[in-house]
Design a protein around this motif. Structure first.
Motif: not given
Length: 280
Positions: A74-76, A128-139, A154-161, A166-172
């Motif tokens: 749950g850290l940055p 994914l934003r509505s879930s309590d889980a944490r996710f690595v989104l992988f492309c 892709l900017k929606a993932v990296l910047d989020g508009g 989402p705080e619980n999503v990171v993109f690899y």
């Protein structure tokens, strides 16, 4: 004849089906995102290599592992772009790091997204934003051509508009290209633009939005042979050093390349000839 309004409503429902129900994320640690219709399918068995068998990527391994641990707690954490030579373990490292963090007790999920489905990413992020889980989104194998508009999604993932990522999503993502586009395309657009410095800024700056750039470079012969020896020892394949060296060098010569992927292909062939089953 049915009411025309009913027919129109039925047609609209077929074109825009109602939102699907989210899966039970407790059922699996890995999922694949599909569209038409939208759905997240659990992956009961992930094809991956043990992290200890990935040689020559120590710095990238340690950096990505620590970033993923921070995120799971749950850290940055930063989005990560793994770029460089083909077959040197970029996608294998992402999956191995996820497995290692899960083995440490973190409830971390990985969701694979195909490049062709990037236009649907806002719908996936909303789920994914509505879930309590944490996710690595992988492309995997991410790149763009000169007329490709997927990079805007892709900017929606990296910047989020306006909502932010989402705080619980990171993109690899993995790519053979550092800037996600061919170098000759960058130069061509710059040379023909009225303002060369701005011609490709929108696309090239996309890679700048990744907080981590992890480079993968071609391996040397000693490293290549060490990879093969590591696989053989791990899977109980006996071969003496002299025979391994002769066969492995011949194998690489017939393929015109030397990489972790070529090393694994040789080990697969060797195991088959010796009648030894290995993970696929």
């Amino acid at each position: 004849m049915s009411d025309p309004l009913e027919r129109i409503a039925a047609a609209l429902e077929r074109v825009s089906p109602p939102p699907f129900d989210a899966p039970d994320f407790a059922d699996a640690d890995a999922f694949v995102w599909h569209v038409a219709p939208d759905r997240l399918e659990p992956v009961p068995h992930v094809s991956r290599v043990d992290m200890g068998l990935l040689l020559g990527v120590d710095r990238s391994r340690d950096t990505l592992l620590e970033n993923t641990r921070q995120f799971a707690r749950g850290l940055p954490a930063n989005n990560a772009l793994l770029w460089g030579a083909r077959g040197m373990g970029k996608s294998s490292l992402v999956k191995a790091v996820h497995a290692a963090v899960v083995a440490e007790g973190a409830p971390l999920k990985i969701v694979e997204l195909q490049r062709e489905d990037l236009t649907s990413v806002t719908r996936l992020l909303a789920l994914l934003r509505s879930s309590d889980a944490r996710f690595v989104l992988f492309c995997d194998d991410l790149s763009f051509s000169h007329d490709d508009q997927h990079y805007k999604s892709l900017k929606a993932v990296l910047d989020g508009g306006i909502e932010g990522r989402p705080e619980n999503v990171v993109f690899y993502a993995t790519s053979n290209r550092r800037h996600l586009m061919p170098r000759d395309m960058i130069e061509n657009e710059r040379s023909s633009a009225i303002s060369p410095s701005e011609a490709t800024e929108e696309k090239v700056s996309l890679s700048d939005r990744f907080g981590l750039w992890l480079g993968f470079h071609p391996c040397g012969q000693d490293e290549y042979l060490a990879m093969i020896r590591g696989y053989c020892d791990a899977y109980g394949i006996y071969i003496d050093d002299e025979a391994l060296r002769a066969e492995a060098i011949e194998w690489q010569a017939t393929r015109g390349a030397r990489s972790g992927r070529v090393a694994w292909q040789y080990v697969t062939d060797l195991a088959g000839r010796r009648g030894i089953a290995i993970p696929t």
